[in-house]
Design a protein around this motif. Sequence first.
Motif, PDB file in Angstrom:
ATOM      1  N   ARG A  84       0.834  -1.184   0.000  1.00  0.00           N
ATOM      2  CA  ARG A  84       0.000   0.000   0.000  1.00  0.00           C
ATOM      3  C   ARG A  84       0.878   1.245   0.000  1.00  0.00           C
ATOM      4  NH1 ARG A  84      -5.339   0.861   1.025  1.00  0.00           N
ATOM      5  NH2 ARG A  84      -5.648  -1.236   1.808  1.00  0.00           N
ATOM      6  N   CYS A  85       0.589   2.117  -0.915  1.00  0.00           N
ATOM      7  CA  CYS A  85       1.333   3.375  -1.023  1.00  0.00           C
ATOM      8  C   CYS A  85       0.858   4.359   0.045  1.00  0.00           C
ATOM      9  CB  CYS A  85       1.096   3.960  -2.412  1.00  0.00           C
ATOM     10  SG  CYS A  85       1.886   5.554  -2.665  1.00  0.00           S
ATOM     11  N   SER A  86       1.711   5.356   0.316  1.00  0.00           N
ATOM     12  CA  SER A  86       1.321   6.369   1.307  1.00  0.00           C
ATOM     13  C   SER A  86       0.102   7.175   0.847  1.00  0.00           C
ATOM     14  CB  SER A  86       2.497   7.298   1.605  1.00  0.00           C
ATOM     15  OG  SER A  86       2.991   7.837   0.399  1.00  0.00           O
ATOM     16  N   CYS A  87      -0.189   7.144  -0.462  1.00  0.00           N
ATOM     17  CA  CYS A  87      -1.385   7.842  -0.937  1.00  0.00           C
ATOM     18  C   CYS A  87      -2.646   7.019  -0.701  1.00  0.00           C
ATOM     19  CB  CYS A  87      -1.258   8.187  -2.426  1.00  0.00           C
ATOM     20  SG  CYS A  87      -1.492   6.780  -3.527  1.00  0.00           S
ATOM     21  N   GLY A  88      -2.448   5.768  -0.242  1.00  0.00           N
ATOM     22  CA  GLY A  88      -3.604   4.938   0.085  1.00  0.00           C
ATOM     23  C   GLY A  88      -3.938   3.923  -0.988  1.00  0.00           C
ATOM     24  N   GLU A  89      -3.288   4.011  -2.123  1.00  0.00           N
ATOM     25  CA  GLU A  89      -3.553   3.090  -3.225  1.00  0.00           C
ATOM     26  C   GLU A  89      -2.873   1.741  -2.961  1.00  0.00           C
ATOM     27  OE1 GLU A  89      -5.903   2.737  -5.526  1.00  0.00           O
ATOM     28  OE2 GLU A  89      -5.954   4.907  -5.404  1.00  0.00           O
ATOM     29  N   GLU A  90      -3.579   0.662  -3.249  1.00  0.00           N
ATOM     30  CA  GLU A  90      -2.968  -0.655  -3.115  1.00  0.00           C
ATOM     31  C   GLU A  90      -2.365  -1.071  -4.457  1.00  0.00           C
ATOM     32  OE1 GLU A  90      -3.820  -4.794  -0.854  1.00  0.00           O
ATOM     33  OE2 GLU A  90      -4.669  -2.862  -0.295  1.00  0.00           O
ATOM     34  N   GLU A  97       6.582   1.070  -8.452  1.00  0.00           N
ATOM     35  CA  GLU A  97       6.103   2.421  -8.186  1.00  0.00           C
ATOM     36  C   GLU A  97       4.592   2.371  -8.094  1.00  0.00           C
ATOM     37  OE1 GLU A  97       7.332   4.737 -11.513  1.00  0.00           O
ATOM     38  OE2 GLU A  97       9.407   4.887 -10.825  1.00  0.00           O
ATOM     39  N   CYS A  98       4.036   3.292  -7.335  1.00  0.00           N
ATOM     40  CA  CYS A  98       2.583   3.364  -7.211  1.00  0.00           C
ATOM     41  C   CYS A  98       1.980   3.675  -8.583  1.00  0.00           C
ATOM     42  CB  CYS A  98       2.218   4.451  -6.211  1.00  0.00           C
ATOM     43  SG  CYS A  98       0.441   4.710  -6.072  1.00  0.00           S
ATOM     44  N   TRP A  99       0.981   2.901  -8.990  1.00  0.00           N
ATOM     45  CA  TRP A  99       0.387   3.149 -10.308  1.00  0.00           C
ATOM     46  C   TRP A  99      -0.417   4.426 -10.315  1.00  0.00           C
ATOM     47  CZ3 TRP A  99      -4.830   3.695 -10.717  1.00  0.00           C
ATOM     48  CH2 TRP A  99      -5.602   3.172  -9.675  1.00  0.00           C
ATOM     49  N   SER A 100      -0.810   4.863  -9.143  1.00  0.00           N
ATOM     50  CA  SER A 100      -1.683   6.033  -9.052  1.00  0.00           C
ATOM     51  C   SER A 100      -0.904   7.349  -8.983  1.00  0.00           C
ATOM     52  CB  SER A 100      -2.583   5.876  -7.834  1.00  0.00           C
ATOM     53  OG  SER A 100      -3.295   7.070  -7.604  1.00  0.00           O
ATOM     54  N   CYS A 101       0.083   7.416  -8.061  1.00  0.00           N
ATOM     55  CA  CYS A 101       0.779   8.691  -7.865  1.00  0.00           C
ATOM     56  C   CYS A 101       2.231   8.625  -8.318  1.00  0.00           C
ATOM     57  CB  CYS A 101       0.693   9.134  -6.417  1.00  0.00           C
ATOM     58  SG  CYS A 101       1.707   8.149  -5.301  1.00  0.00           S
ATOM     59  N   GLY A 102       2.751   7.443  -8.631  1.00  0.00           N
ATOM     60  CA  GLY A 102       4.104   7.334  -9.181  1.00  0.00           C
ATOM     61  C   GLY A 102       5.208   7.316  -8.141  1.00  0.00           C
TER      62      GLY A 102
HETATM   63 ZN   LIG Z   1       0.515   6.352  -4.427  1.00  0.00          ZN
END
Ligand SMILES: [Zn+2]
Length: 107
Positions: A84-90, A97-102
């Motif tokens: 889970r990324c710190s932005c909350g995206e799993e 890398e987070c697919w949502s925020c990179g």
């Molecule tokens: Zn993220």
Amino acid sequence: MKKVYIAKNPADAHLLKGLLEGENIEADVRGEFLYGVRGEVPITPDTCPSVWVMDDADYDRAMEVVSAFREEGPPNAIGSKAWRCSCGEENDSQFSECWSCGKARPI
Ligand SMILES: [Zn+2]
């Protein structure tokens, strides 16, 4: 001496032994020689490599290491979990890398 773990293979047993030694728990792998003659002997817990602690007083501490080891698996299997990324995206394990925020995957 107490048996703390029955391993699937010698590499598994030695990995755990290394972890135990990292906690200053003296450990030993037994029975790995039998692994090589599998097929000639029946497969039972006795023919799998097992990990023992030398000092019974270390048993409880050793079992904590063993249960963490069981949950996490060997280090090369850690990538199999979603994170889970710190932005909350799993994110699935294959993404570094987070697919949502990179943002890069936290270690
Ligand atoms: Zn993220």
